[in-house]
Design an enzyme around this catalytic site. Structure first.
Site, PDB file in Angstrom:
ATOM      1  CG  LEU A  97     -15.051   7.780  15.243  1.00 44.62           C
ATOM      2  CD1 LEU A  97     -14.191   6.625  15.755  1.00 44.62           C
ATOM      3  CD2 LEU A  97     -16.340   7.242  14.612  1.00 44.62           C
ATOM      4  N   GLY A 139     -20.463  11.980  14.280  1.00 47.19           N
ATOM      5  CA  GLY A 139     -19.731  10.971  13.515  1.00 47.19           C
ATOM      6  C   GLY A 139     -19.931   9.572  14.075  1.00 47.19           C
ATOM      7  CG  ASN A 198     -11.760  10.666  16.744  1.00 44.99           C
ATOM      8  OD1 ASN A 198     -12.578  11.405  16.174  1.00 44.99           O
ATOM      9  ND2 ASN A 198     -11.274  10.933  17.943  1.00 44.99           N
ATOM     10  NE  ARG A 199      -8.098  16.374  17.046  1.00 45.86           N
ATOM     11  CZ  ARG A 199      -8.492  17.589  17.372  1.00 45.86           C
ATOM     12  NH1 ARG A 199      -8.011  18.632  16.725  1.00 45.86           N
ATOM     13  NH2 ARG A 199      -9.383  17.781  18.328  1.00 45.86           N
ATOM     14  CB  ALA A 221     -18.341  23.817  10.064  1.00 41.48           C
ATOM     15  CB  SER A 241     -31.136  18.457   9.557  1.00 38.26           C
ATOM     16  OG  SER A 241     -31.944  18.905  10.628  1.00 38.26           O
ATOM     17  CE  LYS A 269     -28.505  20.775   9.016  1.00 44.49           C
ATOM     18  NZ  LYS A 269     -27.845  21.537  10.007  1.00 44.49           N
ATOM     19  CG  HIS A 311     -33.228  22.530   8.103  1.00 44.24           C
ATOM     20  ND1 HIS A 311     -32.579  22.620   9.322  1.00 44.24           N
ATOM     21  CD2 HIS A 311     -34.179  21.583   8.267  1.00 44.24           C
ATOM     22  CE1 HIS A 311     -33.129  21.766  10.167  1.00 44.24           C
ATOM     23  NE2 HIS A 311     -34.096  21.124   9.554  1.00 44.24           N
ATOM     24  CG  ASN A 312     -29.550  24.772  10.551  1.00 42.75           C
ATOM     25  OD1 ASN A 312     -30.126  23.809  10.074  1.00 42.75           O
ATOM     26  ND2 ASN A 312     -28.446  24.649  11.240  1.00 42.75           N
ATOM     27  CD  GLU A 362     -32.988  23.990  13.964  1.00 41.69           C
ATOM     28  OE1 GLU A 362     -32.758  23.173  13.048  1.00 41.69           O
ATOM     29  OE2 GLU A 362     -32.191  24.201  14.897  1.00 41.69           O
ATOM     30  CE1 TYR A 363     -30.269  29.046  14.407  1.00 41.30           C
ATOM     31  CE2 TYR A 363     -30.148  31.334  15.097  1.00 41.30           C
ATOM     32  CZ  TYR A 363     -29.541  30.108  14.911  1.00 41.30           C
ATOM     33  OH  TYR A 363     -28.219  29.962  15.228  1.00 41.30           O
TER      34      TYR A 363
HETATM   35  N1  LIG Z   1     -24.284  18.009  17.210  1.00 39.87           N
HETATM   36  C1  LIG Z   1     -25.321  18.190  16.401  1.00 39.87           C
HETATM   37  O1  LIG Z   1     -26.504  18.090  16.790  1.00 39.87           O
HETATM   38  C2  LIG Z   1     -25.076  18.481  14.946  1.00 39.87           C
HETATM   39  C3  LIG Z   1     -26.157  18.408  14.051  1.00 39.87           C
HETATM   40  C4  LIG Z   1     -25.937  18.608  12.700  1.00 39.87           C
HETATM   41  C5  LIG Z   1     -24.669  18.917  12.256  1.00 39.87           C
HETATM   42  N2  LIG Z   1     -23.623  19.006  13.146  1.00 39.87           N
HETATM   43  C6  LIG Z   1     -22.298  19.309  12.610  1.00 39.87           C
HETATM   44  O2  LIG Z   1     -21.533  18.117  12.561  1.00 39.87           O
HETATM   45  C7  LIG Z   1     -20.154  18.426  12.721  1.00 39.87           C
HETATM   46  C8  LIG Z   1     -19.602  17.598  13.871  1.00 39.87           C
HETATM   47  O3  LIG Z   1     -20.305  17.953  15.037  1.00 39.87           O
HETATM   48  P1  LIG Z   1     -20.231  17.106  16.395  1.00 39.87           P
HETATM   49  O4  LIG Z   1     -21.312  17.649  17.244  1.00 39.87           O
HETATM   50  O5  LIG Z   1     -20.185  15.668  16.088  1.00 39.87           O
HETATM   51  O6  LIG Z   1     -18.800  17.578  16.951  1.00 39.87           O
HETATM   52  P2  LIG Z   1     -17.951  16.986  18.173  1.00 39.87           P
HETATM   53  O7  LIG Z   1     -18.771  16.084  18.997  1.00 39.87           O
HETATM   54  O8  LIG Z   1     -17.271  18.145  18.800  1.00 39.87           O
HETATM   55  O9  LIG Z   1     -16.857  16.092  17.434  1.00 39.87           O
HETATM   56  C9  LIG Z   1     -15.881  16.633  16.630  1.00 39.87           C
HETATM   57  C10 LIG Z   1     -15.025  15.519  16.023  1.00 39.87           C
HETATM   58  O10 LIG Z   1     -14.108  16.117  15.127  1.00 39.87           O
HETATM   59  C11 LIG Z   1     -12.786  15.801  15.525  1.00 39.87           C
HETATM   60  N3  LIG Z   1     -11.949  16.982  15.298  1.00 39.87           N
HETATM   61  C12 LIG Z   1     -12.038  18.178  15.914  1.00 39.87           C
HETATM   62  N4  LIG Z   1     -11.119  19.020  15.386  1.00 39.87           N
HETATM   63  C13 LIG Z   1     -10.441  18.318  14.461  1.00 39.87           C
HETATM   64  C14 LIG Z   1      -9.372  18.640  13.604  1.00 39.87           C
HETATM   65  N5  LIG Z   1      -8.830  19.856  13.592  1.00 39.87           N
HETATM   66  N6  LIG Z   1      -8.908  17.676  12.770  1.00 39.87           N
HETATM   67  C15 LIG Z   1      -9.449  16.445  12.787  1.00 39.87           C
HETATM   68  N7  LIG Z   1     -10.477  16.071  13.579  1.00 39.87           N
HETATM   69  C16 LIG Z   1     -10.956  17.011  14.405  1.00 39.87           C
HETATM   70  C17 LIG Z   1     -12.855  15.446  16.984  1.00 39.87           C
HETATM   71  O11 LIG Z   1     -11.767  14.572  17.262  1.00 39.87           O
HETATM   72  P3  LIG Z   1     -11.080  14.470  18.708  1.00 39.87           P
HETATM   73  O12 LIG Z   1     -11.765  13.325  19.393  1.00 39.87           O
HETATM   74  O13 LIG Z   1      -9.672  14.194  18.396  1.00 39.87           O
HETATM   75  O14 LIG Z   1     -11.287  15.788  19.398  1.00 39.87           O
HETATM   76  C18 LIG Z   1     -14.216  14.753  17.058  1.00 39.87           C
HETATM   77  O15 LIG Z   1     -14.127  13.432  16.620  1.00 39.87           O
HETATM   78  C19 LIG Z   1     -20.091  19.933  12.927  1.00 39.87           C
HETATM   79  O16 LIG Z   1     -19.869  20.590  11.713  1.00 39.87           O
HETATM   80  C20 LIG Z   1     -21.460  20.264  13.450  1.00 39.87           C
HETATM   81  O17 LIG Z   1     -21.838  21.615  13.230  1.00 39.87           O
HETATM   82  C21 LIG Z   1     -23.801  18.777  14.460  1.00 39.87           C
END
Ligand SMILES: NC(=O)c1ccc[n+]([C@@H]2O[C@H](COP(=O)([O-])OP(=O)(O)OC[C@H]3O[C@@H](n4cnc5c(N)ncnc54)[C@H](OP(=O)(O)O)[C@@H]3O)[C@@H](O)[C@H]2O)c1
Length: 472
Positions: free
Chosen positions: A11, A15, A33-34, A78, A130, A184, A187-188, A191-192
Site C-alpha cells: 500500500l 498500491g 501491507n508489510r 521492483a 503507467s 512498459k 514506453h519509459n 518518455e525519456y
Molecule cells: N510512483 C510511481 O509514479 C510509479 C509509477 C509506475 C510504476 N511504479 C512502480 O510501482 C512499484 C511501487 O512503487 P511505489 O511508488 O508505490 O513504491 P512505494 O511508495 O515506495 O511503496 C512500496 C510498497 O512496497 C512495500 N514494500 C517495500 N519493500 C517490501 C518488501 N521487501 N516486501 C514487501 N513489501 C515491501 C512497502 O511496504 P512498507 O509500508 O512496509 O514499507 C510499500 O507498501 C515500483 O515497482 C515502482 O517502480 C511507480
C-alpha cells in the site's frame, strides 16, 4: 465479510491508489501491507470506499480473504522485494492462483518469474502500469504479459480500472512472459526522449533567445493546442509558469539542472543494443541525463572553456521552427521505439500488437498524446518504419527543414541539442541509400580479414587486394 475478487499487496503510493481505483470500480479488494500501521492509515483515508476493501494483517488472512482461484496483485518495489513477496506467498497458494506483478519490473525478471510460476503450478502475469499516482487512482495505461488465459481471467478488472480513450480501455495483453514489462520499458525510454526533446527546446528559448520562464510557458501552452498536444507538453507549460513560494522566482530557475532516473530509460537503451536496434534519440536522452548529473564536472568545464555567449542570431530560430523541429524529432523518436518493439517481438516470439500498443498509450500514461492516435492508425498497415507510413512521411517532409535549421543554429551557438541532433542524423542515415559502411567493411577486412560483400556479387567473404600485402 464476503471474499474479495482480487487482492493487493503493497500500500505505497501506487498500491494505495490502485486499491482505491479497484474499489471505486465496484470490485471487492483485499489489501495487505508489510507494515500494518500503513494498512490502518490507508483504511482511515479510504472514506466510503472502505466498504469494499478488506484489510488484513497477515499473509494467511490475506489469502483467506480471496475467492479461489485467487488473483493477487503486487505493488512493491521492483526486484528483490517482488521475489521475496512471491516466495512468502508460495506456500499459501493453490494451483491456478494468479500472482500479478504490477511494479516496474525488468522484463527479464518477468520472463523468469513466468517460468518459475509454471513449475510451481500457479499463474503469473507481469503488467506494466503507467501514469504515476494519479493514473493509478483514476485510470492508468496497462500493458500485460503472461499466459493469455490468466489475462482473460482478470481483464474485466484491469480494463475497468484502466484509462479510457473514447470508450476504449487502455489495457491490453501484449504477449507471453515479459512482453508487458518490455512494452512498459520502451514506453519509459520514449518518455525519456520526449522529455529531453522538450527540454532542448526550452534551452534554446532560455539560453539562445533570452526568454524567461513565463514566456517559455506561453510557447508550451500554444504548442499544446496543435500537433504536439500531449500530457508532457501540457505539464511543461504548467511547470514553466509556476512561481517558487519561497523566493518568488520562477520555479524552474531555482531547480538544479541534474536529472534523476530510476533506470528504465537505460534498460531501453541496453535492450536496444542487445537487439541491434537503432534508437539513437532514446540513447541520447539517457546520456543527457547521465551528463546532467555531473554538475561539478560541468562547472569545471565551463570555467576551463568559457564562451562569451550562447545566443542564437536574431531570427535564426522562430517559434514555428522550434515547433516543427519538435514534431519531426518526436516522430523519429517514436519510429525508433516501435522499431525496437518489432525487433524484440520477433526475437522473443511475442507477436506484439503494434497498433494496440499505440492505442494503449493514448490515455492514462505519461507519453499520452494526440499523435498516438494517428500512430495507431498508421501502424495498422505495418509500415517497415513509422516514417514510411504516408501520414507521417508527410509530417516528416514538412518538418525536417525545421529540425535541420534548429540543429544547425543550436550547434553554431554552442547550445547542446543531443536528442534533436540524434534524430536528424538518424533521418539522414535512414534516407541515404549508399552510406559509408563500405569504408568500415574495408577496414575490417584489412585488419581482420573479416570479408565483405561486393556491390556486384551476392556472396559473403570477399576480400580486398590488401589482404596478404600488408602481412608479407
Ligand atoms: N510512483 C510511481 O509514479 C510509479 C509509477 C509506475 C510504476 N511504479 C512502480 O510501482 C512499484 C511501487 O512503487 P511505489 O511508488 O508505490 O513504491 P512505494 O511508495 O515506495 O511503496 C512500496 C510498497 O512496497 C512495500 N514494500 C517495500 N519493500 C517490501 C518488501 N521487501 N516486501 C514487501 N513489501 C515491501 C512497502 O511496504 P512498507 O509500508 O512496509 O514499507 C510499500 O507498501 C515500483 O515497482 C515502482 O517502480 C511507480
Amino acid at each position: 465479510m464476503a471474499q474479495a475478487e482480487i487482492g493487493l499487496i503493497g500500500l505505497g503510493t501506487m498500491g494505495a491508489m490502485l486499491s482505491l481505483n479497484i474499489a471505486d470500480n465496484g470490485f471487492r479488494v483485499a489489501v495487505f501491507n508489510r507494515t500494518t500501521a500503513r494498512t490502518h492509515e490507508f483504511m482511515q483515508d479510504a472514506g466510503p470506499l472502505a466498504e469494499r476493501i478488506v484489510p488484513t494483517e497477515t499473509l494467511e488472512a490475506f489469502v483467506a480473504a480471496l475467492t479461489p482461484p485467487r488473483n493477487i496483485l503486487l505493488m512493491v518495489p521492483a526486484g528483490e522485494a517482488v521475489d521475496a513477496q512471491i516466495a512468502a506467498l508460495l506456500p499459501l497458494l493453490d494451483k491456478d492462483d494468479l500472482v500479478i506483478d504490477a511494479g516496474n519490473a525488468n522484463f527479464h525478471d518477468s520472463k523468469r518469474r513466468a517460468v518459475d510460476a509454471e513449475t510451481a503450478d500457479h499463474l503469473f502475469l507481469g503488467i506494466g502500469v503507467s501514469g504515476g499516482a494519479e493514473g493509478a487512482r483514476f485510470g492508468p495505461a496497462i500493458m500485460g504479459g503472461g499466459p493469455r488465459a490468466a489475462w482473460d481471467r482478470v481483464a474485466h478488472i484491469l480494463e475497468a480500472i484502466a484509462a479510457d480513450f473514447k470508450g476504449t480501455p487502455c489495457a491490453t495483453w501484449m504477449g507471453a512472459g515479459g512482453a508487458g514489462h518490455f512494452v512498459k520499458t520502451v514506453h519509459n525510454g520514449i518518455e525519456y526522449a520526449d522529455m529531453q526533446l522538450i527540454a532542448e527546446t526550452y534551452g534554446l528559448m532560455r539560453d539562445g533567445q533570452g526568454r524567461d520562464a513565463t514566456s517559455c510557458a506561453e510557447v508550451f501552452a500554444r504548442r499544446n493546442e496543435g500537433t504536439l498536444q500531449s500530457y508532457l507538453t501540457e505539464i511543461s507549460a504548467e511547470v514553466a509558469k509556476a512561481t517558487d513560494p519561497e523566493t518568488g522566482q520562477a520555479m524552474l530557475d531555482v531547480i538544479r539542472d541534474s536529472a534523476g532516473q530510476k533506470g528504465t530509460g537505460r534498460w531501453t537503451a541496453i535492450e536496444a543494443q542487445m537487439l541491434g536496434a537503432p534508437v539513437p534519440v532514446i540513447e541520447a536522452a539517457v546520456a543527457a541525463r547521465n551528463l546532467s548529473a555531473t554538475l561539478d564536472l560541468r562547472a569545471q568545464g565551463a570555467a576551463l572553456f568559457p564562451r562569451e555567449t550562447r545566443s542564437l542570431p536574431e531570427g535564426a530560430v522562430t517559434d514555428e521552427m522550434l515547433e516543427g523541429a519538435l514534431i519531426a524529432g518526436k516522430i523519429l523518436c517514436y519510429a525508433q521505439g516501435f522499431d525496437l518493439l518489432a525487433r524484440a517481438s520477433s526475437e522473443n516470439g511475442w507477436d506484439l500488437p503494434m497498433p494496440a500498443i499505440a492505442k494503449v498509450w493514448r490515455a492514462g500514461c505519461i507519453i499520452r498524446s494526440a499523435m498516438l492516435d494517428d500512430m495507431a492508425s498508421a501502424l495498422e498497415d505495418t509500415p517497415e518504419n513509422l516514417i514510411f507510413a504516408p501520414f507521417f512521411a508527410q509530417h516528416v517532409r514538412a518538418n525536417m527543414p525545421h529540425l535541420r535549421q534548429v540543429v544547425i543554429a543550436a550547434q553554431g551557438a554552442g547550445l547542446p541539442v543531443p536528442a534533436m541532433s540524434a534524430a536528424l542524423s538518424y533521418f539522414d542515415t535512414l534516407t541515404q541509400a549508399r552510406g559509408t559502411a563500405n569504408m568500415i567493411q574495408a577496414q575490417r577486412d584489412f585488419f581482420g580479414a573479416h570479408g565483405f560483400r561486393r556491390l556486384d556479387r551476392d556472396e559473403d567473404g570477399q576480400h580486398g587486394p590488401w589482404l596478404n600485402q600488408h602481412l608479407q
